[in-house]
Structure formats: structure tokens, C-alpha cells
Design a protein around this motif. Structure first.
Motif, PDB file in Angstrom:
ATOM      1  N   THR A 150      30.226 -24.260 -14.979  1.00 13.93           N
ATOM      2  CA  THR A 150      31.555 -24.370 -15.583  1.00 13.93           C
ATOM      3  C   THR A 150      31.470 -24.774 -17.048  1.00 13.93           C
ATOM      4  N   LYS A 151      30.247 -25.100 -17.498  1.00 15.89           N
ATOM      5  CA  LYS A 151      30.047 -25.550 -18.873  1.00 15.89           C
ATOM      6  C   LYS A 151      28.770 -24.951 -19.440  1.00 15.89           C
ATOM      7  N   LEU A 152      28.718 -24.882 -20.752  1.00 12.61           N
ATOM      8  CA  LEU A 152      27.498 -24.560 -21.476  1.00 12.61           C
ATOM      9  C   LEU A 152      27.237 -25.723 -22.416  1.00 12.61           C
ATOM     10  N   ILE A 153      26.036 -26.303 -22.346  1.00 10.46           N
ATOM     11  CA  ILE A 153      25.727 -27.439 -23.209  1.00 10.46           C
ATOM     12  C   ILE A 153      24.547 -27.100 -24.109  1.00 10.46           C
ATOM     13  N   ALA A 154      24.541 -27.704 -25.300  1.00  7.22           N
ATOM     14  CA  ALA A 154      23.537 -27.384 -26.318  1.00  7.22           C
ATOM     15  C   ALA A 154      22.934 -28.665 -26.882  1.00  7.22           C
ATOM     16  N   TYR A 155      21.602 -28.695 -26.942  1.00  2.69           N
ATOM     17  CA  TYR A 155      20.852 -29.771 -27.580  1.00  2.69           C
ATOM     18  C   TYR A 155      20.221 -29.245 -28.864  1.00  2.69           C
ATOM     19  N   ILE A 214      23.544 -30.815 -15.877  1.00  2.00           N
ATOM     20  CA  ILE A 214      22.779 -29.566 -15.912  1.00  2.00           C
ATOM     21  C   ILE A 214      22.524 -29.070 -14.498  1.00  2.00           C
ATOM     22  N   LEU A 215      22.695 -27.774 -14.276  1.00  2.00           N
ATOM     23  CA  LEU A 215      22.435 -27.212 -12.949  1.00  2.00           C
ATOM     24  C   LEU A 215      20.960 -27.385 -12.602  1.00  2.00           C
ATOM     25  N   PRO A 216      20.646 -28.040 -11.493  1.00  2.00           N
ATOM     26  CA  PRO A 216      19.252 -28.389 -11.193  1.00  2.00           C
ATOM     27  C   PRO A 216      18.350 -27.200 -10.902  1.00  2.00           C
ATOM     28  N   ASP A 217      18.897 -26.073 -10.486  1.00  2.00           N
ATOM     29  CA  ASP A 217      18.068 -24.923 -10.123  1.00  2.00           C
ATOM     30  C   ASP A 217      17.833 -23.959 -11.284  1.00  2.00           C
ATOM     31  N   TYR A 218      18.246 -24.350 -12.498  1.00  2.00           N
ATOM     32  CA  TYR A 218      18.122 -23.458 -13.646  1.00  2.00           C
ATOM     33  C   TYR A 218      17.421 -24.163 -14.804  1.00  2.00           C
ATOM     34  N   THR A 219      16.448 -23.475 -15.377  1.00  2.00           N
ATOM     35  CA  THR A 219      15.813 -23.983 -16.597  1.00  2.00           C
ATOM     36  C   THR A 219      16.718 -23.665 -17.789  1.00  2.00           C
ATOM     37  N   SER A 220      16.304 -24.111 -18.949  1.00  2.00           N
ATOM     38  CA  SER A 220      17.076 -23.790 -20.149  1.00  2.00           C
ATOM     39  C   SER A 220      16.960 -22.306 -20.458  1.00  2.00           C
ATOM     40  N   VAL A 267      17.943 -24.594 -31.020  1.00  2.00           N
ATOM     41  CA  VAL A 267      19.013 -24.991 -30.108  1.00  2.00           C
ATOM     42  C   VAL A 267      18.566 -24.642 -28.698  1.00  2.00           C
ATOM     43  N   VAL A 268      18.696 -25.602 -27.797  1.00  2.00           N
ATOM     44  CA  VAL A 268      18.337 -25.390 -26.401  1.00  2.00           C
ATOM     45  C   VAL A 268      19.617 -25.440 -25.571  1.00  2.00           C
ATOM     46  N   LEU A 269      19.862 -24.397 -24.794  1.00  2.00           N
ATOM     47  CA  LEU A 269      21.093 -24.257 -24.018  1.00  2.00           C
ATOM     48  C   LEU A 269      20.830 -24.426 -22.528  1.00  2.00           C
ATOM     49  N   PHE A 270      21.790 -25.033 -21.839  1.00  2.00           N
ATOM     50  CA  PHE A 270      21.716 -25.192 -20.388  1.00  2.00           C
ATOM     51  C   PHE A 270      23.048 -24.833 -19.756  1.00  2.00           C
ATOM     52  N   TRP A 271      22.999 -24.218 -18.597  1.00  2.00           N
ATOM     53  CA  TRP A 271      24.194 -24.078 -17.764  1.00  2.00           C
ATOM     54  C   TRP A 271      24.454 -25.406 -17.083  1.00  2.00           C
ATOM     55  N   ALA A 272      25.708 -25.798 -16.965  1.00  2.00           N
ATOM     56  CA  ALA A 272      26.032 -27.116 -16.411  1.00  2.00           C
ATOM     57  C   ALA A 272      27.395 -27.073 -15.727  1.00  2.00           C
ATOM     58  N   ASN A 273      27.721 -28.181 -15.068  1.00  2.00           N
ATOM     59  CA  ASN A 273      29.070 -28.393 -14.533  1.00  2.00           C
ATOM     60  C   ASN A 273      29.413 -29.871 -14.719  1.00  2.00           C
ATOM     61  N   ASP A 274      30.419 -30.355 -14.037  1.00  2.00           N
ATOM     62  CA  ASP A 274      30.846 -31.754 -14.229  1.00  2.00           C
ATOM     63  C   ASP A 274      29.776 -32.758 -13.826  1.00  2.00           C
ATOM     64  N   LYS A 275      28.813 -32.341 -13.011  1.00  2.00           N
ATOM     65  CA  LYS A 275      27.744 -33.241 -12.572  1.00  2.00           C
ATOM     66  C   LYS A 275      26.543 -33.229 -13.511  1.00  2.00           C
TER      67      LYS A 275
END
Length: 378
Positions: A223-228, A191-197, A181-189
Motif C-alpha cells: 500500500t506504500k512505496l518507501i525510499a531511503y 517493509i513487506l518481509p517477502d520482498y527485497t529492495s 535511492v533504495v526503494l521498498f514495497w511496504a504497508n502500514d506494518k
């Protein structure tokens, strides 16, 4: 890899680690004394899918893979590895195909084609007493692009401290094919561009509980956590997301107490030695110099550059000397601090000689040492 770290008004210890627990013990064939176990993450795998396992046993225990029909007294293991030697730590989770060695006599099965198999925990390589056997099947169908998790639940330990500490429950549907599972910090726009997984978690079963990384900051913009889902073919085409609780983010007050860089795997290669390609010298030099210049431009207030291993491609003195020359060629660089990596010990010289070379260039008295830099302990 380069990581830029700022220590702000609150002091945090940054820890990069991966902890995965396999859930549930598989009933053994033999009798265990409580200090041994062998687990796999599934009982059915697609062709080409990785097999995650953990094992714990006696100091000389080893694990061997056989076909179900094999007589283990008459044939060698298809693949094998030690439980707690040669870099392996008993009880940790490993990817079996990536970590194990195969026997030439079993070449036809080295990639573990479809069929029925047994993974066996032995007490040692002399007596070869069977401590435990786990059986699984590899299916005819090949692994495909993984599916994303179908649901997530995230329970923070403390919502108001800005840290990610807590547990994450991930659930996949049937035939998910995901190995990690790969996690990213994100918001409504997105994945946050300045952060890697975040570092991937191994998928140990259809429903898996992960312990989130301690002392990891939740970005103020998240504001979100997303998982691939992920496997050898890549990331899932879709993802699963959850909204983060309000006020759980770390809010930076603008005060920077210390700024430094963490880098690794420089691999300065003066000659074509230890897997270095013909153009390694020029290529690695260029990458390293580009990194040094980036630090001067983007982090002029840096308190130091911490290189966490693999400075010299084969650990030879002339590689270290050339690395020092490259560092000296870039003006206004902060001080470099080194810790040892496996490549720093690959030279033909004795271990003690290679170790002394490291200590000389690291200006350290021991492989394990500490430095206080601008009031902060490293």
C-alpha cells in the motif's frame, strides 16, 4: 543471488535493469559535433563521496581526471577510463571512482581528496584532443550518513494493470550526501518481509526523475512505496514514503502456470584460482548444495533453474565437472540451464577453449540460445 519467479495467469516478461539519465548538458570547452557529451551529477562533492558521470564520444574516446592546476600535457591523469571499450557503454551512467583506473604516478590523489578538479573527455589516447571539460570541487567536509528524500511523487502509467511502470520524482534537501535511492514495497506494518529492495537508482541531482522498472509487479499486499538515501556509509536513518493508488496492485488469482528459479554467482572453485580463498571450495560447495536442497523442498514443481553467469570460478573444465557432480548429488532437482558470465572465461586457456567448455556443459550451440520450458520462452 537467488530469485524465485512464478508466472501466473497473466503472462509477464520479468526484466531486471537499471536505467539512469543525467539531466542537463554541461557547456563544453571544445566544439562538439553532437555525438559527444560529458556530464557529472554534481559540481560540489563531500570528501569520500562517489562521482557519477556519463560520457559519449568517438570510438576511442576516453575520460581523464586531473587537478584544476594540472597541465594535461605534462602529467598523467589521476584516474582514467574508456568511453566505449573494456565493458563500458557510451552514454551510460557509471560511478567514477569504482570504475576508473588510477595511475601510480598520481597515487597521492587516487581517492580524490579535497580540491578543485577537471574531468576531460578526449578523442583518443594518441592525439588526446580535448572534446569537453567539466569542473567540480571536492569539499573539506567528509561524507556523512545520507539523509532521506524529502518528497516523492509517483505517476503510474496504468493504475489498473498491477505493474510499476511509470515515473518517480525524488527530491532531496541541501547537502543530502545520498549517492543512490533504495526503494521498498511496504504497508502500514512496514517493509513487506517477502520482498527485497528494488535495484537502487543513482542520484543524479537534488531533484531526479526515475523511470520505474518495466513489467515489475506491485505486490498485492503493498500500500506504500518507501525510499531511503544510500551512500558508502549505509542507508539513511529515516525514509520518505508515499501511499500507492487504490487498486494498483497485481492481484494473483492463485493459478500458477510456471515456476522457476533464477540464480547467479555460484563460483565453484576446485583449486585456489582467480581470487578464490583457501576455503572457497568447501564454502561455495556448501552454499550451492544448500540452495539446491531449498529448491527441492520449497519448489517441488519448479520447471527449471536458470543460472545467469559465473558457474565456474575461473571457467576451467574441472570446475564445471564438479558443479555437475554437485547437481547430480541432489535428488529431484529440476533441469539446470546456464548462461555465461565473466568468471566462466577467466581460465588460462584460449577464449575459444573456454567457450567450448561452457557450450559443452550448457548443452548449447551458441552463447546466445533459447529454450522453451513448459510452454514458456526463455
Amino acid at each position: 543471488m537467488t530469485v524465485r519467479i512464478r508466472i501466473c495467469s497473466a503472462v509477464f516478461c520479468v526484466v531486471i535493469a537499471v536505467t539512469v539519465l543525467l539531466c542537463g548538458c554541461i557547456p563544453p570547452d571544445g566544439t562538439l559535433n553532437g555525438n559527444e557529451f560529458l556530464n557529472v551529477n554534481k559540481f560540489e562533492y563531500f570528501s569520500g563521496e562517489e562521482i557519477y558521470f556519463s560520457a559519449k564520444g568517438e570510438s576511442d574516446s576516453w575520460v581523464g581526471l586531473y587537478r584544476e592546476i594540472d597541465d594535461i600535457k605534462k602529467v598523467e591523469a589521476i584516474r582514467h577510463l574508456d568511453v566505449s571499450k573494456n565493458g563500458f557503454v557510451a552514454g551510460m551512467v557509471y560511478a567514477f571512482k569504482r570504475c576508473s583506473s588510477y595511475n601510480e604516478s598520481r597515487q597521492a590523489f587516487r581517492n580524490i581528496p579535497r580540491g578543485n578538479y577537471k574531468l576531460i573527455l578526449f578523442n583518443n589516447r594518441i592525439e588526446n584532443k580535448v572534446l569537453q571539460t567539466v569542473r567540480f570541487k571536492v569539499l573539506k567536509d567528509s561524507i556523512t550518513i545520507p539523509s532521506a528524500p524529502i518528497s516523492m511523487k509517483y505517476k503510474l502509467l496504468n493504475i489498473n494493470d498491477g505493474l510499476a511502470d511509470g515515473t518517480l520524482e525524488i527530491t532531496f534537501g541541501d547537502n543530502y550526501c545520498a549517492e543512490e535511492v533504495v526503494l521498498f514495497w511496504a504497508n502500514d506494518k512496514g517493509i513487506l518481509p517477502d520482498y527485497t529492495s528494488l535495484a537502487p537508482f543513482a542520484v543524479t541531482q537534488k531533484h531526479t526523475v526515475f523511470k520505474m522498472y518495466s513489467n515489475t509487479l506491485i505486490p498485492a499486499q503493498a500500500t506504500k512505496l518507501i525510499a531511503y538515501g544510500k551512500n558508502s556509509l549505509g542507508l539513511s536513518e529515516t525514509y520518505c514514503e508515499i501511499n500507492l493508488p487504490k487498486n494498483c496492485q497485481y492481484n494473483f488469482d492463485g493459478k500458477v502456470n510456471s515456476e522457476f528459479q533464477v540464480v547467479s554467482d555460484i563460483h565453484i572453485a576446485v583449486a585456489d584460482t582467480h581470487l578464490a580463498s583457501a576455503d572457497a571450495k568447501e564454502l561455495h560447495d556448501k552454499h550451492f548444495l544448500d540452495m539446491c536442497k531449498d529448491i527441492v523442498v520449497n519448489s517441488p514443481a519448479s520447471d527449471g533453474v536458470f543460472v545467469v553467469g559465473d558457474i565456474a570460478n575461473s571457467g576451467r573444465d574441472y570446475e564445471w565437472r564438479h558443479a555437475a557432480e554437485l547437481i547430480s548429488s541432489v535428488a529431484n532437482l529440476p533441469k539446470f540451464y546456464f548462461s555465461i558470465g565473466n568468471h566462466d572465461l577467466y581460465g588460462a586457456e584460449s577464449y575459444s577453449a573456454l567457450l567450448q567448455t561452457f557450450l559443452t556443459y550448457a548443452t548449447a550451440d551458441s552463447v546466445y540460445y533459447e529454450k522453451t520450458v513448459n510452454g514458456y520462452h526463455h
